[in-house]
Design a protein around this motif. Sequence first.
Motif, PDB file in Angstrom:
ATOM      1  N   GLN A 142       0.981  -1.281   0.073  1.00 51.27           N
ATOM      2  CA  GLN A 142      -0.026  -0.031  -0.056  1.00 51.27           C
ATOM      3  C   GLN A 142       0.746   1.209   0.057  1.00 51.27           C
ATOM      4  O   GLN A 142       0.495   2.119  -0.785  1.00 51.27           O
ATOM      5  CB  GLN A 142      -1.157   0.114   1.236  1.00 51.27           C
ATOM      6  CG  GLN A 142      -1.985  -1.110   1.075  1.00 51.27           C
ATOM      7  CD  GLN A 142      -2.657  -1.081   2.326  1.00 51.27           C
ATOM      8  OE1 GLN A 142      -2.164  -0.903   3.418  1.00 51.27           O
ATOM      9  NE2 GLN A 142      -3.984  -1.717   2.384  1.00 51.27           N
ATOM     10  N   ALA A 143       1.924   1.128   0.777  1.00 49.98           N
ATOM     11  CA  ALA A 143       2.748   2.380   0.593  1.00 49.98           C
ATOM     12  C   ALA A 143       3.534   2.399  -0.592  1.00 49.98           C
ATOM     13  O   ALA A 143       3.545   3.572  -1.188  1.00 49.98           O
ATOM     14  CB  ALA A 143       3.980   2.046   1.771  1.00 49.98           C
ATOM     15  N   PHE A 144       3.828   1.420  -1.264  1.00 47.06           N
ATOM     16  CA  PHE A 144       4.359   1.267  -2.482  1.00 47.06           C
ATOM     17  C   PHE A 144       3.560   2.106  -3.440  1.00 47.06           C
ATOM     18  O   PHE A 144       3.908   3.038  -4.435  1.00 47.06           O
ATOM     19  CB  PHE A 144       4.784   0.193  -3.128  1.00 47.06           C
ATOM     20  CG  PHE A 144       5.761   0.133  -4.024  1.00 47.06           C
ATOM     21  CD1 PHE A 144       7.072  -0.265  -4.062  1.00 47.06           C
ATOM     22  CD2 PHE A 144       5.153  -0.019  -5.453  1.00 47.06           C
ATOM     23  CE1 PHE A 144       7.997  -0.230  -5.252  1.00 47.06           C
ATOM     24  CE2 PHE A 144       5.981   0.082  -6.622  1.00 47.06           C
ATOM     25  CZ  PHE A 144       7.315  -0.251  -6.290  1.00 47.06           C
ATOM     26  N   ALA A 145       2.219   1.609  -3.392  1.00 48.68           N
ATOM     27  CA  ALA A 145       1.085   2.435  -4.190  1.00 48.68           C
ATOM     28  C   ALA A 145       1.150   3.871  -4.130  1.00 48.68           C
ATOM     29  O   ALA A 145       0.989   4.838  -4.891  1.00 48.68           O
ATOM     30  CB  ALA A 145      -0.100   1.742  -3.982  1.00 48.68           C
ATOM     31  N   ALA A 146       1.066   4.283  -2.918  1.00 49.40           N
ATOM     32  CA  ALA A 146       1.166   5.915  -2.510  1.00 49.40           C
ATOM     33  C   ALA A 146       2.085   6.446  -2.996  1.00 49.40           C
ATOM     34  O   ALA A 146       1.897   7.499  -3.695  1.00 49.40           O
ATOM     35  CB  ALA A 146       0.940   6.023  -0.921  1.00 49.40           C
ATOM     36  N   TYR A 147       3.379   6.022  -2.917  1.00 55.83           N
ATOM     37  CA  TYR A 147       4.709   6.734  -3.441  1.00 55.83           C
ATOM     38  C   TYR A 147       4.405   6.547  -5.018  1.00 55.83           C
ATOM     39  O   TYR A 147       5.001   7.651  -5.742  1.00 55.83           O
ATOM     40  CB  TYR A 147       5.909   6.196  -2.920  1.00 55.83           C
ATOM     41  CG  TYR A 147       6.191   6.004  -1.294  1.00 55.83           C
ATOM     42  CD1 TYR A 147       6.027   7.159  -0.673  1.00 55.83           C
ATOM     43  CD2 TYR A 147       6.586   4.908  -0.651  1.00 55.83           C
ATOM     44  CE1 TYR A 147       6.158   7.214   0.614  1.00 55.83           C
ATOM     45  CE2 TYR A 147       6.726   4.953   0.612  1.00 55.83           C
ATOM     46  CZ  TYR A 147       6.653   6.238   1.204  1.00 55.83           C
ATOM     47  OH  TYR A 147       6.932   6.321   2.605  1.00 55.83           O
TER      48      TYR A 147
END
Length: 287
Positions: A142-147
């Motif tokens: 999810q963090a990867f998607a946000a970045y």
Amino acid sequence: MTRFLAILLLIGLLAGCAGNTQTSNRLDNAEAAALYEAASEAAGRNDWQTAISELESLQAQYPFGLYATQAQLDIIHAYFQAGEVASTVAAAERFRRINPRHRAVPYSWYMQGLALEEKNRGPVKDWVGINDVLRDPVPRRQAFAAYTTLVEDYPDSEYTDMARGRLDVLYAEGAEFQLSVARFYADRDAWVAAARRAITVIEAFEGTAAVKPATDLLGTAYQRLGLDALADGVRTAQRETDRDAGDRIPDTPTLYEEETMEVPPAPTSEGPSGGSGGMGGPMGGGL
């Protein structure tokens, strides 16, 4: 004459209402300013729970006032500093819903990514020595998607380079996680599952430090499964890769060095301000 007096009376009433509205607005702004100042002072002494309480009160009582947008930004930062991951993500998403074209939208994506990374951390987990990369991979994705959203949609943002740095770390973490799962299966002689995970590392995480040990593990898995020709093919390919690279050992990625995440303060509601941050009033200032 009676009609003239009625008109004068009506004008007087309208003027009185306008005056009352202006007085009310001034009082509202003064009360909102007091709440914001209290939040700013609490943040200045790292009392994040008090800062959050004051900012929540400000947003609830004056959702459309002079300080509303700045409070929405500052509370993202305050939630993060207080370790309230879910609230940080919710506040970032709320800011984008209310202000979809605001210049600080990239900041909200960056803080959302940081918060999701923090979801896998905690004092208890750190105390017992749980490796970050072995924790739940869902927040990491999810963090990867946000970045990724930040990098792709806002390439000129001052937060983009920081997001790229975090993406590199998450990429290396993903490779290490898959390698750890492959080793888990290998330790239990589940060689088919180990081979599949090793292939995932090799194909999906090219260029990371996990590829070479994953290749070695794949060769071992094929050998244990009686697939000698495939095992020899993997080892031959590995030798050719090593020769082409001059037998250079890959550099240790940032993930395995002492590294810290850069946590920027909230920008002003007028847009990112080169790091000065909010908590100084709706028109600028810093912590």
